[in-house]
Design an enzyme around this catalytic site. Structure first.
Site, PDB file in Angstrom:
ATOM      1  N   ARG A 103     -33.647  46.189  14.287  1.00  0.00           N
ATOM      2  CA  ARG A 103     -32.584  45.275  13.885  1.00  0.00           C
ATOM      3  C   ARG A 103     -33.105  43.847  13.971  1.00  0.00           C
ATOM      4  O   ARG A 103     -33.822  43.491  14.905  1.00  0.00           O
ATOM      5  CB  ARG A 103     -31.405  45.450  14.854  1.00  0.00           C
ATOM      6  CG  ARG A 103     -30.140  44.736  14.469  1.00  0.00           C
ATOM      7  CD  ARG A 103     -28.984  45.233  15.324  1.00  0.00           C
ATOM      8  NE  ARG A 103     -29.089  44.790  16.706  1.00  0.00           N
ATOM      9  CZ  ARG A 103     -28.769  43.558  17.124  1.00  0.00           C
ATOM     10  NH1 ARG A 103     -28.342  42.659  16.258  1.00  0.00           N
ATOM     11  NH2 ARG A 103     -28.889  43.228  18.389  1.00  0.00           N
ATOM     12  N   HIS A 104     -32.702  43.008  12.999  1.00  0.00           N
ATOM     13  CA  HIS A 104     -33.025  41.587  13.074  1.00  0.00           C
ATOM     14  C   HIS A 104     -32.238  40.987  14.230  1.00  0.00           C
ATOM     15  O   HIS A 104     -31.053  41.275  14.389  1.00  0.00           O
ATOM     16  CB  HIS A 104     -32.655  40.899  11.761  1.00  0.00           C
ATOM     17  CG  HIS A 104     -33.206  39.516  11.626  1.00  0.00           C
ATOM     18  ND1 HIS A 104     -32.719  38.451  12.337  1.00  0.00           N
ATOM     19  CD2 HIS A 104     -34.221  39.031  10.886  1.00  0.00           C
ATOM     20  CE1 HIS A 104     -33.397  37.361  12.020  1.00  0.00           C
ATOM     21  NE2 HIS A 104     -34.330  37.690  11.139  1.00  0.00           N
ATOM     22  N   PRO A 105     -32.859  40.133  15.042  1.00  0.00           N
ATOM     23  CA  PRO A 105     -32.134  39.650  16.225  1.00  0.00           C
ATOM     24  C   PRO A 105     -30.936  38.757  15.914  1.00  0.00           C
ATOM     25  O   PRO A 105     -29.990  38.726  16.697  1.00  0.00           O
ATOM     26  CB  PRO A 105     -33.199  38.890  17.010  1.00  0.00           C
ATOM     27  CG  PRO A 105     -34.346  38.675  16.091  1.00  0.00           C
ATOM     28  CD  PRO A 105     -34.267  39.733  15.043  1.00  0.00           C
ATOM     29  N   THR A 106     -30.938  38.045  14.789  1.00  0.00           N
ATOM     30  CA  THR A 106     -29.855  37.073  14.569  1.00  0.00           C
ATOM     31  C   THR A 106     -29.165  37.200  13.209  1.00  0.00           C
ATOM     32  O   THR A 106     -28.382  36.326  12.828  1.00  0.00           O
ATOM     33  CB  THR A 106     -30.383  35.626  14.709  1.00  0.00           C
ATOM     34  OG1 THR A 106     -31.483  35.457  13.816  1.00  0.00           O
ATOM     35  CG2 THR A 106     -30.833  35.325  16.122  1.00  0.00           C
ATOM     36  N   PHE A 114     -28.974  43.791   9.095  1.00  0.00           N
ATOM     37  CA  PHE A 114     -30.355  43.571   8.675  1.00  0.00           C
ATOM     38  C   PHE A 114     -31.154  44.525   9.549  1.00  0.00           C
ATOM     39  O   PHE A 114     -31.585  44.164  10.645  1.00  0.00           O
ATOM     40  CB  PHE A 114     -30.739  42.115   8.953  1.00  0.00           C
ATOM     41  CG  PHE A 114     -31.882  41.570   8.149  1.00  0.00           C
ATOM     42  CD1 PHE A 114     -31.676  40.587   7.191  1.00  0.00           C
ATOM     43  CD2 PHE A 114     -33.184  42.032   8.344  1.00  0.00           C
ATOM     44  CE1 PHE A 114     -32.720  40.063   6.462  1.00  0.00           C
ATOM     45  CE2 PHE A 114     -34.229  41.502   7.608  1.00  0.00           C
ATOM     46  CZ  PHE A 114     -34.004  40.513   6.659  1.00  0.00           C
TER      47      PHE A 114
END
Lengths: 387, 387
Positions: B227-230, B234
């Site tokens: 997962r994209h952190p921010t 995503f």
């Protein structure tokens, strides 16, 4: 002695990560990098958190030492400035989708015809050729499609993204190599070249092991967590306050490991005597090792294992990394100069240590948007003789 | 047109991965690389599985296009040959532990005094300076200590090694950059330099995001799986027969994603309307998305999402990567020439696409140990004039 790229002028039209990563490397090697940003907002990463005094730490880490001018390449006045910059440039970098530069009138064919010495570097998701040349990509898209996520993660678990943005970063590194190679070639031929880097290609290029295995056997490897796929024990193990790497690359090291942990009987047990046998039961062996290692802290085991001649290391988070004495001794953590009133961001140092390349622990700051406009215009008015 | 490094002679004393990765890049750019191996066994990787007809696929993927001579640098006869090779060399590469070359009489200071144009490239675990300069390291040791394992893996789970050997590979890439930069500098100064690459330094250099965050906030980031952190959503999501990447970078894309999946109410739900809100509940959103995506295959969702303008991609294993039309169209899978009776290994192509650099789909084979001894001795007897 002059830095390797002293005197070279780079016009940097790139934004976000892969392209700016490359141009920061060129700065570290001595080039003058002029960052050309869109008026108003500039590089997208200027809006990426976290911020100090309203400035993005992420942007700062990737753009220190560059100068900035905001140009609208669709406006006549700004195009005239860009034309004058082109006359002074050795290298142009861009990471638009393929076709954008052509529509602006600055595609490789046009530029090469007018400025035969100019080197043109492009980085894009899938490259400028092939059936999917025009498509956009993100780091995670090329990590997934390029295969590295299929070999990263726990055995049997879901695919895991590499925490560092290697989809972008490795592509940026290949762009740097291509630009340096093109500069060497120009030294012989007098002619510039186009360098066309695809983020997806770059992912393939760093997976020699998976390619060799799959090519020879037809069977693609899967993820193995933090364990080496064909050497045991060679993994991370739990200590009382964290994880410790134990890398027993051969039977002699394994014997020393067992002596250090008090598992003296194991090297004589046929179930564990050879690497082949150990690779049959990595989980059992892990439990035997962790029964011991969980009783003491990481520091204790690092000292014991180093004394025993067993390759080992800590699993550090980035806060620990930024305090690591070996890393600090190599000037790998640099502070950006504060320019009077600006925050002191940190960034990675230059990992390319060269005997004649100065290597300090500070760097000039990243530019504010358009801050160097007047200085660049003044420079364009100076005599260009001698270049 | 000649390749960028045509005519350059590289003496390659490196073995296993980081050094050979660099010298393969130099081969692709046109250099003549002479691999100097220990008599009897040669490079350790000649013994790495898998094998085809007794030859290592791993060795082949990393050493194609080089020539091989076996030399014992402690024996007088072989030292004489090495001395004659040095007279012809532009670059020497080594990845011994610091001090080994000095004890052989071939340290940088000695060589530079005698051969001022010679460029010297070294890659080691921790570099040639600092408190731990002498220690050995493995890929996993620097991945762990350099921080990348702390940001790779599932949230709350144990640290995960990056499946590709980026501890070695990235260091090899920086060595390539350093050699290219030193060649450019030599073009101005006439003098060679020492390039000193540390695998640990190289790990730090590729983590701009973690460094920026930690430097600005003091809080090191942790792993976030795929997962994209921010940004949310995503990440990778499960389809019926595998995983699909969905990268909704902004609210407009999120709205298109919801329409494509039949989740039309979500963009109006305050719990999901903004990225900030979505980042509060990524697991709930994942369940909502996977309830839909699990009903059909990956191919279906790639087509639907591409049509809807949502960035997407498959998670491919290496067998799928080696068949990917875009990758094949870029000549990124190359076959080693079989030289009559030898296996046709595959390797990664050159990701540096340059307009004047030929880029085919075959490569010369990797050398058998010492196979070029006589040819190299004959070449040393030829007139060196003109170089």
């Amino acid at each position: 002695m002059a830095k390797p790229l002293a005197g070279l002028v780079v016009l940097d039209l790139t934004h976000v990560l892969a392209g700016p990563f490359c141009s920061t490397q060129l700065v570290d090697l001595g080039a003058r990098v002029i960052k050309i940003e869109r008026p108003g907002l500039g590089d997208d990463t200027r809006a990426f958190p976290p911020f100090l005094d309203g400035e993005s730490a992420y942007f700062a880490a990737l753009n220190h030492g560059k100068s900035s001018i905001a140009l609208n390449l669709k406006a006549a006045d700004d195009r005239e400035i860009f034309e004058r910059l082109l006359q002074r440039a050795d290298v142009v970098l861009e990471n638009y989708r393929p076709g954008v530069m052509e529509r602006l009138g600055y595609g490789w064919d046009d530029l090469h015809a007018r400025l035969p010495r100019l080197i043109y570097g492009a980085v894009s998701g899938f490259g400028h050729t092939g059936p999917e040349a025009g498509k956009p990509a993100y780091d995670m898209v090329v990590q997934a499609r390029g295969g590295v996520m299929s070999i990263t993660g726990e055995t049997g678990g879901p695919p895991v993204r590499v925490g560092a943005s290697i989809g972008d970063v490795v592509a940026g590194m290949y762009l740097t190599q291509g630009i340096l190679a093109a500069l060497i070639a120009r030294g012989q031929s007098g002619l510039g070249q186009k360098v066309d880097i695809s983020m997806l290609d770059a992912q393939l290029a760093i997976q020699e092991h998976a390619i060799a295995i799959t090519g020879a056997t037809g069977v693609p490897p899967g993820p193995t967590g933090a364990r080496h796929p064909t050497i045991t024990p060679f993994a991370t193990y739990r200590a009382r306050d964290g994880f410790v790497v134990i890398a027993a690359g051969n039977d002699a090291i394994f014997a020393r490991l067992c002596a250090a942990l008090g598992l003296d009987h194991l090297p004589d047990d046929p179930d564990y005597a050879t690497n082949t046998a150990r690779c049959q039961r990595p989980d059992l062996l892990k439990r035997l090792i962790e029964t011991i290692t969980l009783t003491r802290d990481v520091d204790h085991w690092i000292a014991v294992l180093e004394h025993a001649g067993v390759p080992t290391g800590r699993v550090q988070n980035m806060a620990q990394v930024l305090r690591d004495p070996q890393i600090l001794s190599r000037n790998m953590v640099v502070t950006l100069q504060t320019d009077g009133d600006r925050p002191a961001f940190v960034a990675a140092g230059n990992p390319i240590k060269m005997s004649d390349l100065p290597d300090g622990t500070t760097r000039p700051p990243a530019p504010r948007l358009d801050q160097d406009r007047q200085q660049i215009l003044d420079w364009l008015d100076t005599d260009a003789t001698g270049r």
